[in-house]
Design a protein around this motif. Structure first.
Motif, short mmCIF file in Angstrom:
data_model
loop_
_atom_site.label_atom_id
_atom_site.label_comp_id
_atom_site.label_asym_id
_atom_site.label_seq_id
_atom_site.Cartn_x
_atom_site.Cartn_y
_atom_site.Cartn_z
N UNK A 38 -4.31 -0.89 -5.83
CA UNK A 38 -3.05 -0.74 -5.12
C UNK A 38 -2.55 0.68 -5.33
N UNK A 39 -1.65 1.12 -4.46
CA UNK A 39 -1.09 2.46 -4.58
C UNK A 39 0.36 2.45 -4.11
N UNK A 40 1.19 3.19 -4.80
CA UNK A 40 2.56 3.44 -4.37
C UNK A 40 2.62 4.86 -3.84
N UNK A 41 2.97 5.00 -2.57
CA UNK A 41 3.07 6.30 -1.92
C UNK A 41 4.54 6.63 -1.72
N UNK A 42 4.95 7.81 -2.17
CA UNK A 42 6.35 8.22 -2.08
C UNK A 42 6.47 9.49 -1.24
N UNK A 43 7.30 9.44 -0.20
CA UNK A 43 7.54 10.59 0.66
C UNK A 43 9.01 10.95 0.57
#
Length: 330
Positions: free
Chosen positions: A303-308
């Protein structure tokens, strides 16, 4: 208050304010007519409604792979949305007051492995998307197979806590929703073969305060990598790069891993002491006529948490968000 709750002199002597939750015993597959009956007959005593959710019982055959099967989730969340609707119709919010992977203390090789971490973060989002106000992840007596935190006795003294795989799913969910967020949508894709039940899944969110866009991407396939294309339909002043924090496990069969799990490069030893060097990847954001686009590689069973983040505050509301999850690579 105890006297009011006892209702010793009949219903009129009860507390004038609702103090209870229920029906409690019901699973998310509870019939909506049962919830309607419960609230018609008991609604004035109920502060909020509650149900339980487990993927299955310990007596039912399951593996680390079948735990993540998407089809049962879709069926159960369709029903949960309906009973949330009924509950809200009576002015009562609904909470999943007991939840975990497998009931009756869990199942070895299913509830105590990395697959349980992926299930935990995904299931928490599913409840939110169905309209639930929160979840209580059951820990049992603190030594159950599905417990996120274990504390043993050593020579009659309580030893330092040990963190188990479900903890990492709880932590990723907390990192994604911290500070208050709203869901923007959910996208899933499966393999093209009729018998496939592995999924690449994307949850899209926006922070209500900072306006940061976040995606949680989950690759449930145990052996194949995939690529997620994440899109914003508007460009309202976001940074040219996004940050990626990965939740991964080691080995050729990561779904069954019990140790070595890391979130952003960090694991936790006895007592919850962090170990390792924090790792945050950066990926480029591509702007085009339709908005912004990011392309994210996803290893198998991860899983990955992507923050923009926002480059600066821009008035005018939130950006729309889309996610296109490509089929995992062979």
């Amino acid at each position: 208050m105890a006297e009011q709750l006892a209702c010793r002199n009949g219903p009129d002597s009860c507390s004038p304010e609702p103090q209870f939750t229920g029906p409690v015993w019901g699973h998310v597959n509870l019939r909506w007519t049962t919830m309607d009956w419960f609230l018609r007959t008991n609604g004035k005593y109920v502060l909020f409604t509650s149900v339980h959710w487990y993927k299955a019982t310990s007596e039912t055959y399951n593996t680390a792979v079948t735990l993540l099967d998407e089809d049962p989730i879709r069926q159960e969340m369709t029903n949960l949305k309906k009973i949330v609707e009924v509950s809200n119709g009576y002015g009562k919010p609904l909470r999943v007051a007991e939840m975990n992977t497998i009931s009756n203390s869990g199942r070895e090789g299913v509830s105590d492995v990395f697959a349980a971490a992926l299930w935990t973060v995904d299931a928490s989002f599913e409840v939110a998307a169905a309209g639930g106000t929160g979840v209580n992840l059951h820990q049992g007596a603190g030594q159950n197979l599905y417990a996120a935190v274990i504390r043993w006795y050593d020579n009659g003294k309580l030893a330092s806590p040990m963190l188990r795989p479900p903890f990492f799913g709880m932590l990723m969910f907390q990192m994604a929703v911290r500070g208050g967020t709203r869901l923007l949508g959910q996208t899933t894709t499966s393999l093209s073969t009729p018998t496939a039940y592995k999924w690449l899944k994307v949850w899209s969110l926006q922070d209500l305060n900072s306006k940061e866009i976040r995606w949680v991407v989950i690759n449930k396939d145990p052996t194949r990598a995939g690529t997620a294309t994440l899109k914003l339909t508007k460009n309202l002043g976001y940074t040219p790069t996004a940050k990626v924090l990965r939740l991964v496990a080691p080995g050729d069969n990561p779904l069954s891993a019990t140790t070595g799990i890391t979130l952003a490069g960090v694991t936790y030893g006895n007592g919850g002491v962090p170990r390792g060097t924090r790792k945050v990847e950066q990926i480029d954001v591509v702007a085009d006529g339709s908005g912004l686009k990011l392309t994210l590689y996803m290893p198998p069973a991860s899983a990955a948490l992507v923050r923009l983040p926002k480059a600066g505050w821009v008035a005018g509301g939130a950006a729309g968000s889309q996610a296109v999850a490509r089929q995992p690579e062979p």
